[in-house]
Motif scaffolding. Structure first.
Motif, PDB file in Angstrom:
ATOM      1  N   ASP A 162    -103.803 -62.578 127.317  1.00  0.00           N
ATOM      2  CA  ASP A 162    -103.831 -63.348 126.074  1.00  0.00           C
ATOM      3  C   ASP A 162    -103.219 -62.549 124.924  1.00  0.00           C
ATOM      4  O   ASP A 162    -102.503 -63.103 124.077  1.00  0.00           O
ATOM      5  CB  ASP A 162    -105.273 -63.731 125.723  1.00  0.00           C
ATOM      6  N   MET A 163    -103.489 -61.264 124.897  1.00  0.00           N
ATOM      7  CA  MET A 163    -102.974 -60.423 123.817  1.00  0.00           C
ATOM      8  C   MET A 163    -101.455 -60.294 123.886  1.00  0.00           C
ATOM      9  O   MET A 163    -100.774 -60.288 122.851  1.00  0.00           O
ATOM     10  CB  MET A 163    -103.626 -59.039 123.877  1.00  0.00           C
ATOM     11  N   PHE A 166    -100.068 -63.369 122.494  1.00  0.00           N
ATOM     12  CA  PHE A 166    -100.268 -63.372 121.047  1.00  0.00           C
ATOM     13  C   PHE A 166     -99.271 -62.446 120.350  1.00  0.00           C
ATOM     14  O   PHE A 166     -98.688 -62.799 119.320  1.00  0.00           O
ATOM     15  CB  PHE A 166    -101.700 -62.947 120.722  1.00  0.00           C
ATOM     16  N   GLY A 169     -96.033 -64.034 120.051  1.00  0.00           N
ATOM     17  CA  GLY A 169     -96.066 -65.025 118.981  1.00  0.00           C
ATOM     18  C   GLY A 169     -95.976 -64.386 117.603  1.00  0.00           C
ATOM     19  O   GLY A 169     -95.305 -64.908 116.700  1.00  0.00           O
ATOM     20  N   VAL A 170     -96.630 -63.245 117.431  1.00  0.00           N
ATOM     21  CA  VAL A 170     -96.555 -62.524 116.157  1.00  0.00           C
ATOM     22  C   VAL A 170     -95.123 -62.061 115.897  1.00  0.00           C
ATOM     23  O   VAL A 170     -94.619 -62.141 114.767  1.00  0.00           O
ATOM     24  CB  VAL A 170     -97.527 -61.324 116.150  1.00  0.00           C
ATOM     25  N   ARG A 173     -93.237 -64.979 114.672  1.00  0.00           N
ATOM     26  CA  ARG A 173     -93.646 -65.318 113.310  1.00  0.00           C
ATOM     27  C   ARG A 173     -93.057 -64.337 112.299  1.00  0.00           C
ATOM     28  O   ARG A 173     -92.602 -64.749 111.218  1.00  0.00           O
ATOM     29  CB  ARG A 173     -95.181 -65.320 113.241  1.00  0.00           C
ATOM     30  N   LYS A 187    -104.077 -61.519 109.434  1.00  0.00           N
ATOM     31  CA  LYS A 187    -104.149 -62.583 110.437  1.00  0.00           C
ATOM     32  C   LYS A 187    -104.163 -62.008 111.855  1.00  0.00           C
ATOM     33  O   LYS A 187    -104.805 -62.574 112.747  1.00  0.00           O
ATOM     34  CB  LYS A 187    -102.970 -63.544 110.250  1.00  0.00           C
ATOM     35  N   VAL A 188    -103.464 -60.921 112.046  1.00  0.00           N
ATOM     36  CA  VAL A 188    -103.484 -60.259 113.349  1.00  0.00           C
ATOM     37  C   VAL A 188    -104.892 -59.778 113.677  1.00  0.00           C
ATOM     38  O   VAL A 188    -105.397 -59.982 114.785  1.00  0.00           O
ATOM     39  CB  VAL A 188    -102.494 -59.080 113.372  1.00  0.00           C
ATOM     40  N   ALA A 191    -107.202 -62.744 114.493  1.00  0.00           N
ATOM     41  CA  ALA A 191    -106.949 -63.304 115.821  1.00  0.00           C
ATOM     42  C   ALA A 191    -107.441 -62.376 116.917  1.00  0.00           C
ATOM     43  O   ALA A 191    -108.040 -62.823 117.910  1.00  0.00           O
ATOM     44  CB  ALA A 191    -105.461 -63.583 115.990  1.00  0.00           C
ATOM     45  N   MET A 192    -107.206 -61.069 116.756  1.00  0.00           N
ATOM     46  CA  MET A 192    -107.656 -60.107 117.757  1.00  0.00           C
ATOM     47  C   MET A 192    -109.171 -60.101 117.867  1.00  0.00           C
ATOM     48  O   MET A 192    -109.734 -60.059 118.970  1.00  0.00           O
ATOM     49  CB  MET A 192    -107.143 -58.705 117.409  1.00  0.00           C
ATOM     50  N   MET A 195    -110.248 -63.195 119.760  1.00  0.00           N
ATOM     51  CA  MET A 195    -109.984 -63.088 121.194  1.00  0.00           C
ATOM     52  C   MET A 195    -110.995 -62.172 121.877  1.00  0.00           C
ATOM     53  O   MET A 195    -111.506 -62.481 122.956  1.00  0.00           O
ATOM     54  CB  MET A 195    -108.557 -62.589 121.439  1.00  0.00           C
TER      55      MET A 195
END
Length: 226
Positions: A162-163, A166, A169-170, A173, A187-188, A191-192, A195
């Motif tokens: 998942d990381m 992510f 995706g970062v 972005r 935001k990182v 989200a971390m 998760m």
């Protein structure tokens, strides 16, 4: 004779490295169409005929350039397995976590994220390089598994997957410039944390939470209906 031969070999190696780096730069800036023999040689500051001396086709040059870049990236990822996990865990509080994330983003600016994302995507589209792209992603995942396990996270394999998704995706972005870097860092961290907390919640508890949320949503809609 030997020193002169070694000097010639070193000069040849440096020229080849310069061509590979120039090809990656051009690819990131303009895609595969921007990578021509003349453009690569000019970007590397070398005579126009240099590329054909080292590479028979422009496809061979681009493929080798992407592969070379990814191999270096993999080596960097593998070196991160020796990160100071105890030091990282001491930064678990919200303010320290954001500060830490900000420092990491500063070390890897958006331009770096753009470059790496473009190279891996380019390799993934090439059947001959797709396995290299997969190796790059799985290497990052393996490194995260080691770090998470040393941090005491149980069964970290799924969380590491998942990381990696992510992080990609970062990178996208940041490439698009969606957020300022300090906002991105916050935001990182958010989200971390989500998760990790979600990973630590057992399936039964997580399922019950979702069911409660579902029931609440259904109840809310029912109350609002005529």
């Amino acid at each position: 004779m030997a020193p002169r031969a070694q000097l010639s070999q070193e000069r040849s190696r440096q020229r080849r490295e310069a061509l590979l780096e120039a090809a990656v730069d051009l690819f990131v800036e303009g895609g595969s169409r921007a990578v021509t023999h003349r453009a690569v040689a000019a970007a590397a500051g070398l005579p126009a005929a240099t590329t054909t001396y080292y590479f028979s086709t422009i496809e061979e040059l681009l493929r080798e350039a992407l592969n070379h870049h990814i191999e270096a990236w993999i080596a960097t990822m593998e070196s991160l397995a020796d990160v100071d996990v105890q030091g990282m865990m001491s930064l678990v509080t919200a303010d320290s976590s954001v500060h830490f994330a900000t420092s990491i983003l500063a070390l890897r600016p958006p331009e770096t994220a753009t470059r790496e994302l473009s190279v891996i995507l380019g390799a993934a589209r090439d059947p001959e390089l797709r396995e290299t792209a997969v190796t790059a992603l799985t290497t990052g995942q393996d490194v995260l598994v080691k770090v998470l396990r040393r941090a005491g996270i149980p069964d970290p394999e799924g969380l590491a997957e998942d990381m990696v998704a992510f992080i990609a995706g970062v990178a996208l972005r940041r490439t698009a410039g969606v957020n300022e870097e300090d906002e991105e860092a916050a935001k990182v961290v958010r989200a971390m944390r989500s998760m990790i907390i979600g990973h630590l919640v057992d399936d039964e508890t997580g399922t019950q939470m979702l069911m409660d949320l579902r029931d609440s949503a259904i109840s809310g809609r029912s109350d609002a209906s005529p």
